[in-house]
Write an enzyme that holds these catalytic residues in place. Structure first.
Site, mmCIF file in Angstrom:
data_model
loop_
_atom_site.group_PDB
_atom_site.id
_atom_site.type_symbol
_atom_site.label_atom_id
_atom_site.label_comp_id
_atom_site.label_asym_id
_atom_site.label_seq_id
_atom_site.Cartn_x
_atom_site.Cartn_y
_atom_site.Cartn_z
ATOM 1 N N SER A 1 71.664 60.311 49.717
ATOM 2 C CA SER A 1 72.172 61.820 50.226
ATOM 3 C C SER A 1 72.513 62.545 48.617
ATOM 4 C CB SER A 1 73.551 61.498 50.925
ATOM 5 O OG SER A 1 73.906 62.779 51.308
ATOM 6 N N ASN A 2 73.184 63.591 48.843
ATOM 7 C CA ASN A 2 73.704 64.398 47.845
ATOM 8 C C ASN A 2 74.932 64.999 47.868
ATOM 9 O OD1 ASN A 2 73.498 67.161 49.156
ATOM 10 N ND2 ASN A 2 71.470 66.608 49.551
ATOM 11 N N GLY A 3 75.581 65.672 46.953
ATOM 12 C CA GLY A 3 76.934 66.226 46.814
ATOM 13 C C GLY A 3 77.053 67.537 47.618
#
Length: 212
Positions: free
Chosen positions: A26-28
């Site tokens: 995923s990512n932030g």
């Protein structure tokens, strides 16, 4: 002047691409920019469909929220709603790759290196924009860490967008996971305008003032 009644489709937040039931890529992305755009659109009296990845945010009042996890789920939800929308704003930070295989159970630590084979996820923005009608507006987002304007202009042309909102996510306290943002709004005609740093709700109002 924008019509009094419009239907807006917005994507927000990250996607998660699971390796097994507990681990994922995923990512932030916090979803704050997409949710701010949704709230601002509702404030203008428009109908809003918000397709959101996993975020820790409450849905803005009077927004039709659809929660998804993966890029494939987000694509499915957007495909169902795209034909009915007047404006599509692709804010979500969709994972570009996913594990080629997903394990049914939690994978145990091996004690040694692990090789992970990835495959591309569906390109939601490019897929939907390729079939847009002449009366639909498509707005993309480009989060970059270098050559921001150049990459954003290339992305706008390649993905058939009418507008591209570019921002530098390498700057601390601005953009991803932050409450404020600084953006460069680029139009299909080649024009551009900077805005910020400012709270994301103010950025959302700026975007709506220009693109609709």
């Amino acid at each position: 002047m924008a019509p009094a009644t419009m239907r807006i489709l917005i994507t927000a937040g990250p996607t998660r691409e699971h390796l097994d039931p507990v681990r994922y890529l995923s990512n932030g992305s916090s979803g704050k920019m997409g949710y701010a755009l949704a709230a601002a659109a509702v404030g203008r009296g428009w109908q809003v469909d918000l397709v959101s990845g996993p975020v820790a945010l409450a849905a803005p009042a009077n927004v039709a929220l659809t929660r998804v996890v993966s890029a494939a789920e987000m694509m499915s939800a957007c495909r169902e709603r795209f034909a009915a929308c007047d404006v599509f704003v692709a804010v979500a930070a969709v994972a570009d790759y996913r594990p080629k295989t997903r394990a049914a159970g939690k994978q145990k630590k091996t004690g040694g290196p692990v090789t992970l084979e990835l495959e591309p996820t569906v390109d939601i923005l490019a897929t939907l924009a390729a079939g847009k009608r002449s009366d639909q507006i498509v707005v993309g987002f480009a989060a970059e860490t270098s050559d921001v304007e150049a990459y954003a202009r290339e992305k706008m042309a390649r993905k058939n967008c009418d507008w591209m909102v570019a921002n530098d996510v390498g700057a601390y306290g601005i953009g991803m996971e932050a409450d404020d943002n600084t953006v460069l709004l680029i139009g299909r005609a080649g024009d551009s305008e900077r805005f910020g740093p400012a709270p994301k709700r103010a950025v959302a109002e700026f975007i709506w003032d220009r693109v609709v």
